[in-house]
Design an enzyme around this catalytic site. Structure first.
Site, PDB file in Angstrom:
ATOM      1  N   LYS A   1     -18.489  47.683   2.401  1.00 46.59           N
ATOM      2  CA  LYS A   1     -18.461  47.402   3.459  1.00 46.59           C
ATOM      3  C   LYS A   1     -18.860  45.901   4.129  1.00 46.59           C
ATOM      4  CE  LYS A   1     -18.140  52.022   5.643  1.00 46.59           C
ATOM      5  NZ  LYS A   1     -18.439  52.788   6.717  1.00 46.59           N
TER       6      LYS A   1
ATOM      7  N   ASP B   1     -15.579  51.916  12.239  1.00 43.91           N
ATOM      8  CA  ASP B   1     -16.593  52.891  12.516  1.00 43.91           C
ATOM      9  C   ASP B   1     -17.324  52.770  13.934  1.00 43.91           C
ATOM     10  OD1 ASP B   1     -16.390  53.845   9.764  1.00 43.91           O
ATOM     11  OD2 ASP B   1     -17.830  52.007   9.182  1.00 43.91           O
TER      12      ASP B   1
END
Ligand code: ATR
Length: 294
Positions: free
Chosen positions: A82, A119
């Site tokens: 990420k 997220d």
């Protein structure tokens, strides 16, 4: 919508026009994302497939160039990619830039890589879906200061949260998280703390979120009890396996509302799904199917 297609995501076989989506991770075999996206794609009759790709960190760059060359529509990223994806993007959503992590990439028709972080809003979507709260008036304690905590804290700040304590075993890391995010949310009051129960403002906390992986199967549980929380407090854990961590169990036994990480998993996926397809994921149906699998 076709129930048959939903029950059997592969009832329509791929053909020359099938678009490819996926998730990269290392490891990635545990990922539930294919089990979320494929049924949703089938349900909506979209000619797309979602696969899991094990990509070693040293192959990240070539894997991403390959995805562009093959005309993939986009992909998700999980641990450990990420953060490393950031410099590979042609365009970054400002929230992903602030968080310092990309979990969703859209490859546009020109082959440009557009990086997002779903997220953060996914956590807030899950929270508001299960326990709608006025976040501007909710004092929060977030446990942990890693990548997951960055997403949760940024999501809460974006949603208007004004008071957050970030508690971490390594307090310097909590202080760094705050130093990175605070300049973008000047009205919010952010403070760091060590992960020590007696040093946390639990009596005034209305939302406690565990972002550490303590409580995962086999891992030791958190060195913290929800006993001092007020009775209106909500306790969240980003872990979804087991569905009830020792922290959530203690909170439930005390009569507090609880929320595990399944909603966040589904809603981050739902946001990514919309970015790629322009359509809404049938979240309730996907959740039901996923609960059956888990
Ligand atoms: P993620 O991206 O999942 O958040 P991470 O960046 O490795 O993963 O962060 C893990 C978090 O769990 C950190 O807040 C870490 O605390 P440190 O910053 O002090 O390492 C926390 N954590 C991991 N193991 C822990 C333990 N045994 N006790 C307390 N906190 C722990």
């Amino acid at each position: 919508m076709s129930t048959t297609a939903f029950d059997n995501p592969f009832s329509r076989l791929p053909d020359g026009q099938t678009r490819l989506l996926g998730v990269i991770g290392h490891p990635v075999t545990h990922s539930l994302s294919p089990a979320i996206h494929n049924p949703a794609l089938a349900w909506l009759g979209l000619n797309m497939r979602y696969l899991a790709f094990p990509v070693h960190p040293e192959h990240l760059h070539s894997a991403v160039r390959g995805f562009v060359a093959m005309g993939m529509l986009g992909f998700n990223a999980t641990v450990p990619h990420k953060e490393a994806l950031l410099p590979l993007m042609d365009w970054l959503d400002p929230l992903a830039q602030r968080i310092g992590a990309v979990n969703t990439v859209l490859i546009d028709p020109q082959g440009q890589l557009r990086g997002y972080n779903t997220d953060a809003p996914g956590f807030v979507d899950a929270l508001q879906e299960s326990h709608p709260v006025l976040l501007a008036q909710t004092p929060v304690i977030v446990l942990g200061a890693g990548g997951a905590a960055r997403g949760v804290v940024a999501g809460l700040l974006e949603a208007g949260c004004q008071q957050i304590t970030v508690a971490n075993r390594t307090p310097e890391r909590a202080a760094q998280l705050i130093a990175d995010l605070a300049p973008h949310y000047r009205t919010a009051h952010l403070q760091s703390a060590p992960l020590q129960e007696n040093l946390l403002p639990l009596e005034t906390c209305h939302l406690l979120v565990n972002t550490t992986l303590l409580g995962l199967h086999g891992d030791p549980s958190l060195p913290l009890s929800p006993q001092r929380l007020p009775k209106q407090a909500l306790v969240c854990d980003i872990v979804y396996a087991p569905p009830e961590t020792p922290l959530l169990q203690a909170a439930r036994q005390q009569g507090l509302a609880t929320l595990n990480g399944l909603g966040m998993l589904l809603h981050q996926a739902s946001r990514a799904f919309t970015l790629w397809t322009g359509q809404n994921m049938p979240v309730a149906a996907v959740r039901e199917r996923l609960l059956g699998l888990l």
